[in-house]
Design a protein around this motif. Sequence first.
Motif, PDB file in Angstrom:
ATOM      1  N   PRO A  23       5.556  -0.037 -10.253  1.00 39.06           N
ATOM      2  CA  PRO A  23       4.321  -0.822 -10.306  1.00 39.06           C
ATOM      3  C   PRO A  23       4.470  -2.142  -9.558  1.00 39.06           C
ATOM      4  O   PRO A  23       5.512  -2.805  -9.639  1.00 39.06           O
ATOM      5  N   ALA A  24       3.439  -2.500  -8.821  1.00 36.37           N
ATOM      6  CA  ALA A  24       3.466  -3.734  -8.041  1.00 36.37           C
ATOM      7  C   ALA A  24       2.056  -4.291  -7.943  1.00 36.37           C
ATOM      8  O   ALA A  24       1.075  -3.565  -8.080  1.00 36.37           O
ATOM      9  N   TYR A  69      -1.231  -0.106 -15.564  1.00 35.75           N
ATOM     10  CA  TYR A  69      -0.330   0.378 -14.502  1.00 35.75           C
ATOM     11  C   TYR A  69       1.092  -0.086 -14.829  1.00 35.75           C
ATOM     12  O   TYR A  69       1.576  -1.099 -14.339  1.00 35.75           O
ATOM     13  N   THR A  70       1.752   0.677 -15.657  1.00 38.33           N
ATOM     14  CA  THR A  70       3.073   0.284 -16.165  1.00 38.33           C
ATOM     15  C   THR A  70       4.204   1.182 -15.700  1.00 38.33           C
ATOM     16  O   THR A  70       5.364   0.804 -15.797  1.00 38.33           O
ATOM     17  N   THR A  71       3.875   2.369 -15.211  1.00 40.70           N
ATOM     18  CA  THR A  71       4.904   3.310 -14.739  1.00 40.70           C
ATOM     19  C   THR A  71       4.431   3.935 -13.440  1.00 40.70           C
ATOM     20  O   THR A  71       3.230   3.959 -13.137  1.00 40.70           O
ATOM     21  N   PRO A  72       5.366   4.475 -12.638  1.00 46.05           N
ATOM     22  CA  PRO A  72       4.971   5.121 -11.384  1.00 46.05           C
ATOM     23  C   PRO A  72       3.942   6.231 -11.568  1.00 46.05           C
ATOM     24  O   PRO A  72       3.076   6.431 -10.707  1.00 46.05           O
ATOM     25  N   SER A  73       3.975   6.916 -12.688  1.00 43.26           N
ATOM     26  CA  SER A  73       3.048   8.018 -12.925  1.00 43.26           C
ATOM     27  C   SER A  73       1.612   7.545 -13.093  1.00 43.26           C
ATOM     28  O   SER A  73       0.674   8.342 -13.009  1.00 43.26           O
ATOM     29  N   LYS A  74       1.420   6.244 -13.343  1.00 42.75           N
ATOM     30  CA  LYS A  74       0.080   5.697 -13.548  1.00 42.75           C
ATOM     31  C   LYS A  74      -0.610   5.324 -12.232  1.00 42.75           C
ATOM     32  O   LYS A  74      -1.739   4.841 -12.239  1.00 42.75           O
ATOM     33  N   LEU A  75       0.068   5.537 -11.114  1.00 46.59           N
ATOM     34  CA  LEU A  75      -0.507   5.187  -9.819  1.00 46.59           C
ATOM     35  C   LEU A  75      -1.760   6.020  -9.545  1.00 46.59           C
ATOM     36  O   LEU A  75      -1.735   7.244  -9.617  1.00 46.59           O
ATOM     37  N   SER A  76      -2.868   5.365  -9.245  1.00 48.14           N
ATOM     38  CA  SER A  76      -4.104   6.051  -8.869  1.00 48.14           C
ATOM     39  C   SER A  76      -5.011   5.052  -8.167  1.00 48.14           C
ATOM     40  O   SER A  76      -4.760   3.839  -8.176  1.00 48.14           O
ATOM     41  N   ASN A  81       2.785  10.655  -1.500  1.00 49.41           N
ATOM     42  CA  ASN A  81       4.161  10.367  -1.110  1.00 49.41           C
ATOM     43  C   ASN A  81       5.069  10.432  -2.329  1.00 49.41           C
ATOM     44  O   ASN A  81       5.221   9.469  -3.081  1.00 49.41           O
ATOM     45  N   LYS A  82       5.698  11.555  -2.539  1.00 46.49           N
ATOM     46  CA  LYS A  82       6.544  11.755  -3.712  1.00 46.49           C
ATOM     47  C   LYS A  82       7.952  11.204  -3.521  1.00 46.49           C
ATOM     48  O   LYS A  82       8.722  11.096  -4.462  1.00 46.49           O
ATOM     49  N   ASP A  83       8.276  10.864  -2.278  1.00 43.07           N
ATOM     50  CA  ASP A  83       9.650  10.434  -1.991  1.00 43.07           C
ATOM     51  C   ASP A  83       9.868   8.946  -2.226  1.00 43.07           C
ATOM     52  O   ASP A  83      10.986   8.487  -2.357  1.00 43.07           O
ATOM     53  N   GLU A  84       8.769   8.168  -2.253  1.00 38.43           N
ATOM     54  CA  GLU A  84       8.910   6.721  -2.439  1.00 38.43           C
ATOM     55  C   GLU A  84       9.097   6.374  -3.910  1.00 38.43           C
ATOM     56  O   GLU A  84       8.602   7.059  -4.801  1.00 38.43           O
ATOM     57  N   LEU A  85       9.803   5.296  -4.129  1.00 34.74           N
ATOM     58  CA  LEU A  85       9.980   4.780  -5.488  1.00 34.74           C
ATOM     59  C   LEU A  85       8.764   3.915  -5.807  1.00 34.74           C
ATOM     60  O   LEU A  85       8.685   2.759  -5.412  1.00 34.74           O
ATOM     61  N   ASN A  86       7.799   4.497  -6.496  1.00 38.43           N
ATOM     62  CA  ASN A  86       6.513   3.832  -6.711  1.00 38.43           C
ATOM     63  C   ASN A  86       6.532   2.928  -7.944  1.00 38.43           C
ATOM     64  O   ASN A  86       5.748   3.123  -8.879  1.00 38.43           O
ATOM     65  N   ALA A 117       0.833  -1.207   0.000  1.00 40.46           N
ATOM     66  CA  ALA A 117       0.000   0.000   0.000  1.00 40.46           C
ATOM     67  C   ALA A 117       0.869   1.260   0.000  1.00 40.46           C
ATOM     68  O   ALA A 117       1.985   1.268   0.526  1.00 40.46           O
ATOM     69  N   ILE A 118       0.321   2.310  -0.596  1.00 38.00           N
ATOM     70  CA  ILE A 118       1.088   3.553  -0.710  1.00 38.00           C
ATOM     71  C   ILE A 118       0.137   4.742  -0.709  1.00 38.00           C
ATOM     72  O   ILE A 118      -0.991   4.661  -1.199  1.00 38.00           O
ATOM     73  N   ARG A 119       0.595   5.824  -0.119  1.00 36.04           N
ATOM     74  CA  ARG A 119      -0.190   7.062  -0.114  1.00 36.04           C
ATOM     75  C   ARG A 119       0.077   7.836  -1.389  1.00 36.04           C
ATOM     76  O   ARG A 119       1.217   7.941  -1.841  1.00 36.04           O
TER      77      ARG A 119
END
Length: 360
Positions: A176-177, A187-194, A169-174, A164-166
């Motif tokens: 895809p998981a 959901y292929t890149t960190p920018s796609k997190l939603s 949180n811009k500091d975490e290496l998001n 889980a992730i907020r």
Amino acid sequence: MKEFDLQELEVATDSFSSSRIVGKGSHGSVYGGVLKDGNHVAVKKQSLGLQKLRDNTKLENEARILSSLPPHPSLINLLGISHDPFGNRILVTEYMPNGTLHEILHLSASPLPWSKRVEFAIQIAKGVRFIHESDPSIVHRDIKSANVLVDKNWNAKLADFGLAIRLNNKDELNLPAGTIGYLDPSYTTPSKLSTKIDVFSYGVLLLELISSRKVIDVLESPASIVEWALPLIERGRMTEVLDKRVRLPRYMGGTIKQLLRMAARCLSPTECLRPSMGEIVANLEGSIVRPVRLPLSINFIGDIILKILRRKTFKFGGTKRKEMAPITCADHDMRSCDCSKKMSKGTLLVREILADFTLK
């Protein structure tokens, strides 16, 4: 957050004996135990592989996320933490004696009744809605049947917040998981997190809950539950998606179809077309139809039938008739089922008596 003494947890779990393992995952093993005060708990300990890598990030993250949230009936309850001799985090949560939803759907000899499937669907949706509506929003990223636990009262709760992730949180290496089969393909890149990636996973879970088919089954064609079910839903062949082991009551047909339509919306390849979890909860709760049972005597039912028969014409099963037609309940032939016994006991549904009557 309460700090448990490691020695107490070792006594409770027989020194983390393999015989006490009640669950395993990629991040650790879960042990069932009884504390000295008599309370049953689940103790989550880092896996050996992660211990060797000195990677305790998943349990640290889970503890951080759960401890930041107020208690909620659809989320696993974190009771406290402890640490092993190397400083690795150990989590202590409430014990869920009925295991995971995955085990119930795929390993149990007794299939879930439809009413319980609908109840689980709503409870899980409420849990996901709660974390999405927290401030800031939390994305679970691993919603699946193995991460839904069932308590002693047969209530479903969302668990395993290791990924889980907020959203803020811009500091975490998001990176895809998630789990293949449930994971949103967009959901292929960190920018796609939603939050919409959780919505996609929830849609997959709905299909699994309704069909009892595994999300990925190499013995089936197509192997993916999404590729199998979506075309059937789109063609209106929804009954082919249902778990054939359990008869669907007539009054629940509309509710289950609504769940399947909602699953299809959740699985839209266009993220903006997917509903929010708030909309999902409102939609599913609004689709529930419950049978109303009234204490009916034989005389009362007889009065109703006589009033119908006094009409010169009436419709039965969609056809006008002037003669007495064989009376059937909603699901059986009265001449061959035990509905008459139900009538005498006062437990027959009004809908079962009059479901097929349409007065002119």
